[in-house]
Design a protein around this motif. Sequence first.
Motif, short mmCIF file in Angstrom:
data_model
loop_
_atom_site.label_atom_id
_atom_site.label_comp_id
_atom_site.label_asym_id
_atom_site.label_seq_id
_atom_site.Cartn_x
_atom_site.Cartn_y
_atom_site.Cartn_z
N GLU A 15 -1.60 -16.08 -5.28
CA GLU A 15 -1.31 -15.29 -4.09
C GLU A 15 0.05 -14.61 -4.26
OE1 GLU A 15 -1.41 -17.95 -0.81
OE2 GLU A 15 -3.60 -17.96 -0.66
N THR A 16 0.09 -13.31 -4.07
CA THR A 16 1.35 -12.58 -4.20
C THR A 16 1.24 -11.21 -3.54
OG1 THR A 16 3.02 -11.71 -5.75
CG2 THR A 16 0.73 -11.60 -6.45
N THR A 17 2.39 -10.68 -3.10
CA THR A 17 2.45 -9.30 -2.61
C THR A 17 3.10 -8.38 -3.64
OG1 THR A 17 4.61 -9.70 -1.57
CG2 THR A 17 2.64 -10.04 -0.21
N SER A 18 3.53 -8.94 -4.76
CA SER A 18 4.22 -8.14 -5.78
C SER A 18 3.21 -7.42 -6.66
CB SER A 18 5.11 -9.04 -6.65
OG SER A 18 5.55 -8.35 -7.80
N TYR A 19 3.22 -6.08 -6.62
CA TYR A 19 2.27 -5.34 -7.44
C TYR A 19 2.58 -5.48 -8.93
CZ TYR A 19 -0.69 -1.71 -9.34
OH TYR A 19 -1.63 -1.04 -10.08
N VAL B 34 0.81 -1.21 0.00
CA VAL B 34 0.00 0.00 0.00
C VAL B 34 0.85 1.26 0.00
CG1 VAL B 34 -0.19 0.04 2.51
CG2 VAL B 34 -1.96 1.13 1.12
N ALA B 35 2.08 1.19 0.52
CA ALA B 35 2.91 2.39 0.65
C ALA B 35 3.90 2.57 -0.49
CB ALA B 35 3.67 2.34 1.97
N LEU B 36 4.04 1.56 -1.34
CA LEU B 36 5.15 1.59 -2.31
C LEU B 36 4.92 2.47 -3.54
CD1 LEU B 36 6.28 -2.13 -2.10
CD2 LEU B 36 7.64 -0.11 -1.52
N PRO B 37 3.74 2.47 -4.16
CA PRO B 37 3.63 3.22 -5.41
C PRO B 37 3.75 4.74 -5.26
CG PRO B 37 1.88 1.59 -5.21
CD PRO B 37 2.54 1.70 -3.88
N ALA B 38 3.28 5.30 -4.15
CA ALA B 38 3.23 6.76 -4.05
C ALA B 38 3.80 7.30 -2.75
CB ALA B 38 1.79 7.24 -4.23
N LEU B 39 3.42 6.74 -1.61
CA LEU B 39 3.75 7.35 -0.33
C LEU B 39 5.25 7.37 -0.06
CD1 LEU B 39 2.88 8.63 2.32
CD2 LEU B 39 2.52 6.33 3.24
N VAL B 40 5.90 6.23 -0.17
CA VAL B 40 7.34 6.18 0.12
C VAL B 40 8.15 7.03 -0.87
CG1 VAL B 40 9.37 4.67 0.23
CG2 VAL B 40 7.24 3.99 1.37
N PRO B 41 7.91 6.93 -2.19
CA PRO B 41 8.65 7.80 -3.11
C PRO B 41 8.44 9.29 -2.84
CG PRO B 41 7.63 6.01 -4.31
CD PRO B 41 7.08 5.94 -2.92
N ALA B 42 7.21 9.67 -2.49
CA ALA B 42 6.95 11.09 -2.20
C ALA B 42 7.70 11.54 -0.96
CB ALA B 42 5.44 11.31 -2.02
N ALA B 43 7.77 10.68 0.06
CA ALA B 43 8.49 11.04 1.28
C ALA B 43 9.99 11.16 1.02
CB ALA B 43 8.22 9.99 2.36
N VAL C 165 20.84 11.44 2.95
CA VAL C 165 21.24 10.14 3.49
C VAL C 165 20.72 9.04 2.57
CG1 VAL C 165 21.29 10.96 5.87
CG2 VAL C 165 19.19 9.96 4.95
N PRO C 166 21.41 7.90 2.51
CA PRO C 166 20.88 6.78 1.73
C PRO C 166 19.65 6.19 2.41
CG PRO C 166 22.89 6.12 2.86
CD PRO C 166 22.74 7.60 3.08
N VAL C 167 18.66 5.83 1.60
CA VAL C 167 17.43 5.22 2.10
C VAL C 167 17.28 3.86 1.43
CG1 VAL C 167 14.92 5.39 2.28
CG2 VAL C 167 16.34 7.46 2.47
N ARG C 168 17.18 2.82 2.24
CA ARG C 168 16.97 1.47 1.71
C ARG C 168 15.54 1.05 1.97
NH1 ARG C 168 21.05 -2.51 4.08
NH2 ARG C 168 22.38 -1.50 2.54
N VAL C 169 14.82 0.69 0.91
CA VAL C 169 13.42 0.28 1.02
C VAL C 169 13.33 -1.22 0.80
CG1 VAL C 169 11.08 0.58 0.13
CG2 VAL C 169 12.65 2.53 0.19
N ILE C 170 12.78 -1.93 1.79
CA ILE C 170 12.65 -3.38 1.72
C ILE C 170 11.17 -3.73 1.70
CG2 ILE C 170 13.11 -5.55 2.93
CD1 ILE C 170 15.61 -4.23 4.11
#
Length: 324
Positions: free
Chosen positions: A239-243, A116-125, A136-141
């Motif tokens: 079943e998958t979590t990969s968008y 839910v956070a990957l397409p827009a929220l995290v990139p915008a932040a 600073v480097p940001v690692r998204v897992i």
Amino acid sequence: MALASNQTRYTAIIARLKLRHLRLIDAIVEAHSISGAAARLHITQPAVSKGLREAEDILGVRLFERGPRGLALTVVGRAVVARSKAIQLEIRQVSDEIDALSSGLSGLVTVGAQLVALPALVPAAVRLLRDRGVMVPVRVIEGTLDALLEQLRAGALDLIVGRLPPVDRDQRLVQEVLGQEPIVVVAGAGHPLARRARVRHRDLAQADWVFPPPGSPARAPVMQLFTQHGLARPPGYVETTSYLTVRALLIEHGMVAALPRRTVMRDVEAGWLRILPLAFSQESLALGLTMAADVPPSPAAQRLVECLREAARAEAAGLAQREP
């Protein structure tokens, strides 16, 4: 001017060359004259001339020659100026790093993110973080909630962005709600259900589905969509979590999925996906941050948290404006 030996020149440069000499050379290059450099540096012309003589004596080369447009760099002078700019850039970066270390805004920030956070929220932040000069480097897992919680407890993550499931106090976690996220049923724009003005719940049992995997906070509401209406779960499903996988299955292979609205909005607006006209009675799930209660976030992680809050507010406002 005779060239000095390499060792003599190196010894002289290390012992005598100052940053003021490099700044003075830059000023002459920009002004093409001694007088212009003096005006830029707010010093007298004799001081500029003296500083230039000192620099040329230390380096053992002539840096400028007089041309039709004033003072111009010699071939050797151009090489010296190029290296001079690199030296000054390195010093600037050292200064920036000192500032970052002094303020605590340094080090890697590791974020666990759900779909839910990957397409827009995290990139915008992350964009907001860069706009504020926090480099600073940001690692998204990406991962399921259970897997991300395990990493958070182990200290491998600074925070998790996504659904907020119920947690017990003894889990030593703190949560913060950023917003409420409804789930919508979507299909590719060419799917037969996407062309209907009304979709019935029993139509869903006949479709090929992509479900959230066990352990996903969105799984229970999606499963309730079937049980509350007496529908059998489709025998063949993915079943998958990969968008990326979900998106391909919806657009190219005619499947159906129930996903967070903000996850699909860009593809809906681009015409690739359609939100089916179907009442989804389950309550919206909370979207927010999960952090370790007994480990205070680093200054850099705290700044990212602030940017996530701001990005969530902006995203909610944008979604509200696009709603009919």
